[in-house]
Each structure stands twice: as structure tokens, then as C-alpha cells.
Design a protein around this motif. Sequence first.
Motif, PDB file in Angstrom:
ATOM      1  N   SER A 269     -28.733  11.322  13.424  1.00 51.09           N
ATOM      2  CA  SER A 269     -30.061  11.929  13.313  1.00 51.09           C
ATOM      3  C   SER A 269     -30.745  11.762  14.662  1.00 51.09           C
ATOM      4  O   SER A 269     -30.348  10.924  15.468  1.00 51.09           O
ATOM      5  CB  SER A 269     -30.876  11.274  12.193  1.00 51.09           C
ATOM      6  OG  SER A 269     -31.085   9.899  12.443  1.00 51.09           O
ATOM      7  N   TRP A 270     -31.742  12.595  14.897  1.00 51.05           N
ATOM      8  CA  TRP A 270     -32.371  12.575  16.215  1.00 51.05           C
ATOM      9  C   TRP A 270     -33.722  11.894  16.153  1.00 51.05           C
ATOM     10  O   TRP A 270     -34.531  12.190  15.280  1.00 51.05           O
ATOM     11  CB  TRP A 270     -32.519  14.001  16.758  1.00 51.05           C
ATOM     12  CG  TRP A 270     -32.962  14.025  18.188  1.00 51.05           C
ATOM     13  CD1 TRP A 270     -34.165  14.446  18.663  1.00 51.05           C
ATOM     14  CD2 TRP A 270     -32.212  13.586  19.326  1.00 51.05           C
ATOM     15  NE1 TRP A 270     -34.205  14.297  20.030  1.00 51.05           N
ATOM     16  CE2 TRP A 270     -33.023  13.764  20.462  1.00 51.05           C
ATOM     17  CE3 TRP A 270     -30.931  13.038  19.478  1.00 51.05           C
ATOM     18  CZ2 TRP A 270     -32.599  13.427  21.757  1.00 51.05           C
ATOM     19  CZ3 TRP A 270     -30.504  12.704  20.759  1.00 51.05           C
ATOM     20  CH2 TRP A 270     -31.320  12.903  21.874  1.00 51.05           C
ATOM     21  N   GLN A 271     -33.954  10.953  17.053  1.00 52.41           N
ATOM     22  CA  GLN A 271     -35.218  10.223  17.127  1.00 52.41           C
ATOM     23  C   GLN A 271     -35.976  10.746  18.357  1.00 52.41           C
ATOM     24  O   GLN A 271     -35.730  10.294  19.484  1.00 52.41           O
ATOM     25  CB  GLN A 271     -34.942   8.714  17.233  1.00 52.41           C
ATOM     26  CG  GLN A 271     -36.143   7.822  17.436  1.00 52.41           C
ATOM     27  CD  GLN A 271     -37.219   7.974  16.392  1.00 52.41           C
ATOM     28  OE1 GLN A 271     -37.980   8.949  16.406  1.00 52.41           O
ATOM     29  NE2 GLN A 271     -37.286   7.040  15.462  1.00 52.41           N
TER      30      GLN A 271
ATOM     31  N   THR B  54     -40.151  25.335  10.754  1.00 55.55           N
ATOM     32  CA  THR B  54     -40.913  24.251  11.381  1.00 55.55           C
ATOM     33  C   THR B  54     -39.981  23.300  12.143  1.00 55.55           C
ATOM     34  O   THR B  54     -38.762  23.298  11.952  1.00 55.55           O
ATOM     35  CB  THR B  54     -41.702  23.452  10.323  1.00 55.55           C
ATOM     36  OG1 THR B  54     -40.772  22.964   9.343  1.00 55.55           O
ATOM     37  CG2 THR B  54     -42.743  24.327   9.640  1.00 55.55           C
ATOM     38  N   GLU B  55     -40.586  22.499  13.010  1.00 53.58           N
ATOM     39  CA  GLU B  55     -39.852  21.546  13.855  1.00 53.58           C
ATOM     40  C   GLU B  55     -39.240  20.421  13.007  1.00 53.58           C
ATOM     41  O   GLU B  55     -39.783  20.057  11.969  1.00 53.58           O
ATOM     42  CB  GLU B  55     -40.822  20.895  14.843  1.00 53.58           C
ATOM     43  CG  GLU B  55     -41.421  21.839  15.860  1.00 53.58           C
ATOM     44  CD  GLU B  55     -40.416  22.222  16.932  1.00 53.58           C
ATOM     45  OE1 GLU B  55     -39.820  21.295  17.524  1.00 53.58           O
ATOM     46  OE2 GLU B  55     -40.204  23.432  17.154  1.00 53.58           O
ATOM     47  N   TYR B  56     -38.175  19.864  13.524  1.00 51.26           N
ATOM     48  CA  TYR B  56     -37.616  18.648  12.919  1.00 51.26           C
ATOM     49  C   TYR B  56     -38.471  17.440  13.301  1.00 51.26           C
ATOM     50  O   TYR B  56     -38.945  17.353  14.431  1.00 51.26           O
ATOM     51  CB  TYR B  56     -36.204  18.395  13.451  1.00 51.26           C
ATOM     52  CG  TYR B  56     -35.164  19.396  12.999  1.00 51.26           C
ATOM     53  CD1 TYR B  56     -34.764  19.463  11.674  1.00 51.26           C
ATOM     54  CD2 TYR B  56     -34.554  20.246  13.926  1.00 51.26           C
ATOM     55  CE1 TYR B  56     -33.786  20.366  11.266  1.00 51.26           C
ATOM     56  CE2 TYR B  56     -33.574  21.149  13.531  1.00 51.26           C
ATOM     57  CZ  TYR B  56     -33.191  21.201  12.196  1.00 51.26           C
ATOM     58  OH  TYR B  56     -32.230  22.079  11.800  1.00 51.26           O
ATOM     59  N   VAL B  57     -38.660  16.532  12.347  1.00 45.45           N
ATOM     60  CA  VAL B  57     -39.233  15.228  12.730  1.00 45.45           C
ATOM     61  C   VAL B  57     -38.122  14.240  13.032  1.00 45.45           C
ATOM     62  O   VAL B  57     -38.290  13.312  13.821  1.00 45.45           O
ATOM     63  CB  VAL B  57     -40.162  14.610  11.656  1.00 45.45           C
ATOM     64  CG1 VAL B  57     -41.485  15.338  11.621  1.00 45.45           C
ATOM     65  CG2 VAL B  57     -39.511  14.576  10.288  1.00 45.45           C
ATOM     66  N   ALA B  58     -36.996  14.410  12.367  1.00 47.17           N
ATOM     67  CA  ALA B  58     -35.822  13.581  12.600  1.00 47.17           C
ATOM     68  C   ALA B  58     -34.645  14.460  12.182  1.00 47.17           C
ATOM     69  O   ALA B  58     -34.206  14.400  11.043  1.00 47.17           O
ATOM     70  CB  ALA B  58     -35.866  12.299  11.793  1.00 47.17           C
TER      71      ALA B  58
END
Lengths: 319, 353
Positions: free
Chosen positions: A81-83, B192-196
Motif C-alpha cells: 500500500s502507498w503511504q 477521487t484520490e487514494y489516501v492509501a
Amino acid sequence: MTQVSDTEPLGAPLRIAFDYTRSLGPSLSRFATALREHRVLGVRGSDGRVHTPPPEYDPVTAALLTDFVDVGPGGEVVTWSWQPKPLDGQPLTRPFAWALIRLDGADTPMLHAVDAPREAMRTGMRVRVRWSPEPTGGIRDIACFEPEESAGASPTPDPAEVTMITTPIELAYWHTASPEESRFLRGITEGRLLGQRCPVCGKVYIPPRGACPVDGVPTTDEVALPDRGTVTTFCVVNVPYLGQRLTPPYVAAYVLLDGADIAFQHLILECPADEVRMGMRVEAVWRPREEWGPTLENIDHFRPTGEPDAPYDVYAQHL
Amino acid sequence: MVNDVAVIGFAQSPSVPVTDGTTNGVEMLVPVFERALAQAGLPKSDVGFWCSGSSDYLAGRAFSFVAAVDAIGAFPPIHESHIEGDAAWALYEAWLKLRTGEADTALVYGFGKSSAGELRRVLALQTDPYTVAPLWPDAVSLAALQARLGLDAGLWSERDMAEVAARSRADATTNPLAQLSGKVDVEELLGTEYVADPLRVHDCAPVTDGAAAVVLAAGDRARELVGRPAWISGIAHRVESGSLGVRDLTTSVSTTASAEAAGGVDGVEVAELHAPFTHQELLLRQALGLGSSVRINPSGGVLTGNPMFAAGLVRIGEAAGRVFDGSAGRVLAHATSGPLLQHNLVCVLEGAR
């Protein structure tokens, strides 16, 4: 303290920090010691699967596991996952990926960070350990993982047996006083001692509370209290400690203000410690007005008034 | 012969992003107790056992739950207990007390002021303290790892996840206590944008302050007090390994096992699932074997309001509410605790007993 308006509850930042020091036991001690030597250990479970980090007991059968094997330092990303905005304490301060990584020779994946650009991240990618330049003995000796093709030179290992880990914990809160406490704190900023009366039992609480602990209803009627009262019980502080403001011996006591039904703790000074007694009449000594704020510390201490002691019956219900 | 136990009252505070009350919950709890006891027709002085769920980590102070007892008015002395966790597990403790006849009524409550700290970071401290917590993996990032496992395996899609969010918010339009509600367009959500990555804002439960209370009664006491008690026909909980890597994160074996131990899902018409992330609802439906005829989260679920340490208890209260109002005869409530659905509780309730 930050005052939002005259009626909203008062709030203030609260930062708590504590170091958890834990002994590791035989399995995690081997794991941590190996990390310090720049090796990653797994342990073979009852079903033959190799788990890393090594659990002390088999996750299915609960059998004690002792068959340690070297795994990694390369491995494969099982999921990620991306932080985009790293939080305090996380392995990297620039955007990074979290990943479950199955190290070569292991069957179950472990969690860590991957230092790679967002567009390089994909399930199944090869990564390898990047060792921390400053080993502390523990999972943070792995600074992070990095794409295998970009792996740089690692620092020299610092072998030493690791039997303990210390994990610093720091958390930040916005602590809010209750509406009742806020009225009390605003009052004391002006030198007034405000309690509240329970509408059911009639008891007066200072500081006032969101609910009467006897009746479970909010206290409502405000009661202005004098700054004098009676010592209900006390102790003589003889033990020095870090941050102590006064030199022992001195007296910390419960003071029951006249008209209140609950005592609060304060200092009794201006008389020898061994003369303080239950029933002693005392009055507040306020700090200079320019030092006042929303705190009970506006009262520097209490001192004897010289009045005759209060009879025991007066405060017997408040001990 | 052990006693049958029923839910006879339920109340919750509005789910809000921030309250100006204290972290000890007193301000939220006083009115909640009043409403739950009124629904049950039970005077406060008759409550035989009190049990609560909350967390000191959320409050940032030790023994924060002790101050909450002020809201009860604990005089003369009461029988009281507390668990550090979601109040659904406090309900389990109260259920045991009633089953064994140690009390015949109980009030269970949970509360959390999630807004006081940084929730996703506070929840990192639920993870293994030796090899995981020192990395401070926040709850949203961890959930995103689980979401991608299911996406990669073809178990759900980002569209499926957005549809869960859209349905939840639409359902919440009839729940005046929900924090988020309204008609939302799935296409818009997916834009919408990813938050994670792969999680977007709508995939994650909001940060919520709130409190809830459930009133339980045993046997004839329940029948005396209310017309249509929601009888607990089965309740069970199971926990999985604390090691994330050894678990199959694309399903929930502990939920499956709990449901089986609680009597199974046959005939269940409504299910309230404690799924703080959209993919976890999809995962739980699969693990429970809930067919398409089962109505999921008519309240909107925790995606529309997630009061920490009360949200699992709210699922039981909401499910019981469908029995109280006669809209269902057999319902299921699920509660979860720990990282990535580590610990799960299933409670099955029925109208007739």
C-alpha cells in the motif's frame, strides 16, 4: 490552555511519551541478535512452513518452535500500500510503500516499508533488506526494503547479543476539560472558586463534574466557595523525586473548603510539617495576580488560620 | 438450566467528527443511559450489572474508564466491570453473568473520543509490540495491504468497494445519528484520490466520537419489561494469531468459526457487520456465507459512523432494533477488534423464544 470562546470548553495539547522496555525471550532474542549481525531468521512451524519474524509457538498447534533457519535478505512483495504522508515514527519520512514481503526461504510474509517510487511498486516485485546504519537491536535494524536492482552497499554489522528492546512511544492528543471544569478554570483565572451542586443529593463538588458520582446527573447550580477550609487528611512528604518543587519534608493535604462536600489536594506551608493535623483550619495563599491562569496553581499553598480546629464530625463524611 | 438472555434496550449518541466533551465520555453517556433504560422500562437502580468497553490509548490517560463511572451514579455501590476493547466484548461478559444467574439485568456501554488523538496512529499500538508496532504501521495503511490482497486475487474490485460505500451512505439517510449519509455516485467515488493506495477516503470509516448502551435482561424479567425482546440465540468470539503474516488475510476464519459456534446464519434476514473498510464488508459477507437476500447494514454501518469501542456494540443494538420493530425475526450482529479483523464476535438474535 487555549480559550476558544467564553463558553466553549477549554482544551490544551497533551503529548505523552514513554519508553516500553521489553525482554525478548529465547526466540525473539535470537531474531534480534541475528538482525544485528545482518541476518534474518525464520522458524519452521509444525506444518513445515517457515515463519518470519519467528513466533515462539506454532500459530496453529501452539507447539514450541526451535528450528531456526536463515531467510532473505531478498524477497518478494506479496501485497503493498502507498503511504503518501508518512506519520511520526514510521520507517521513512518521504512517501513510501508498506508491504508484506515473503523473504527467500520463508513461507509467511513479514511487514516492513519499501523505499521505492510509487510507479515502481507492484505485487511480486523483488526487494531486499537495506540495513540501518545505526543498529539498535530489533526490527528497526532493517531500515527498510529497497528494489533488488537498486540495492546499495550495506553498513558493517555490529554483532552483539540482544535480549531487550526499547520502543519509544509518543502520542499527541487535544485534551478537553468538561464544560463544568471549564467554568471552574475560568473562575479561578479571576480568583474565584466555583463549585456546583448536584440537583438530586445537594452535594457541592469542587472542581465541578459532568455528573454527580452518586446520582449520575449533571451538576447545574453554581456555588461560589470561600478560599478557606479544613484539613481532612494529609501526608508528610519525605521522599525526594525528580522535578520536585519543594524540599522535603513538607505536607500535602486534602482541604475541604467551607461549604464543599469534596476535598481537593494542596500544600500546607508556613508551619512546621509535624504541626499539621486533621481538622486544622487553613486559608489559601494566592500567587501574585499577574501570574494567574486557568489552574489551581493560582493558589500557591494553604496556611493555618489560627482558628480552633474543626471538630471531627464536621469532616468525618469527607475522608 | 441456564437463563435465556435478551437485548431489551439500546441507545447511541450521534456519531460526530468531534465533540467538545471529555475523553471519559460522561457527557455522551448520561443521555445515552437515560434513553436506553427508558426503552427497556428499567429504573437505573434495578440494573444488576454494569459493563463497559473503552481504551486508555484513545483517551491518552490511564484508567480513563474510571471517570466514566460518574455517569452511572454508582451509589449505593454497584456491580461493575470494564474491558479494554470494543463494548461488544463487554456485552459478552454481561451475557455470561446473566446466563449464570449472577444478575438478571445488565447495562453494557462503550465510548470513544477518537478525535482526541491521531486515530490511525494510535491503532498501530494494537499490533505485535516486538516486530510490528516499532514500525508504527497505521491502521489505514494496514487495511490497504489487505484490500490489495483481495484485489490481486480477484475477490473484489475497487468498484465493488465503492458500491459498498455508496450503499452504506444511502442507507444512512434514514439514520439520523449517522455521521455521513446521502446519495453518492460510484463513478465519482472512483475518480477521487487514494489516501492509501488502493484505499480512497470512502473506503475508510470516518473518525467518530460517540457512545452507546445496550440493556440486557434474562428470562421472565425480559418478558415483563418489553413486548418483543431480541433474544440472543447464540454468541461466540474467536481470535486469530497476532502475527499478520501467518493469517490468511483474504478471509476471516475466526468470523466463520464464531458464526458456526453462535448457531449459524440460516434464516438470518438482516446482518449488521462491523467493517471499518469497504473491502472488509465484502470479506465478511463471504466468510459468513451471507446470501444476496440478507439485508446488510440497514443502519449504514460503521462506514457512516465509527465510534471506537462502541461501534461493535452498536451493531448488536442496531440488529436488535430490527427485532424490536418487527421488521425481522432473526438477525446477526458482528463485531471486530484488533488489526485487520484479528478478533471477531458474532451474535445471533431472534424475536420468538
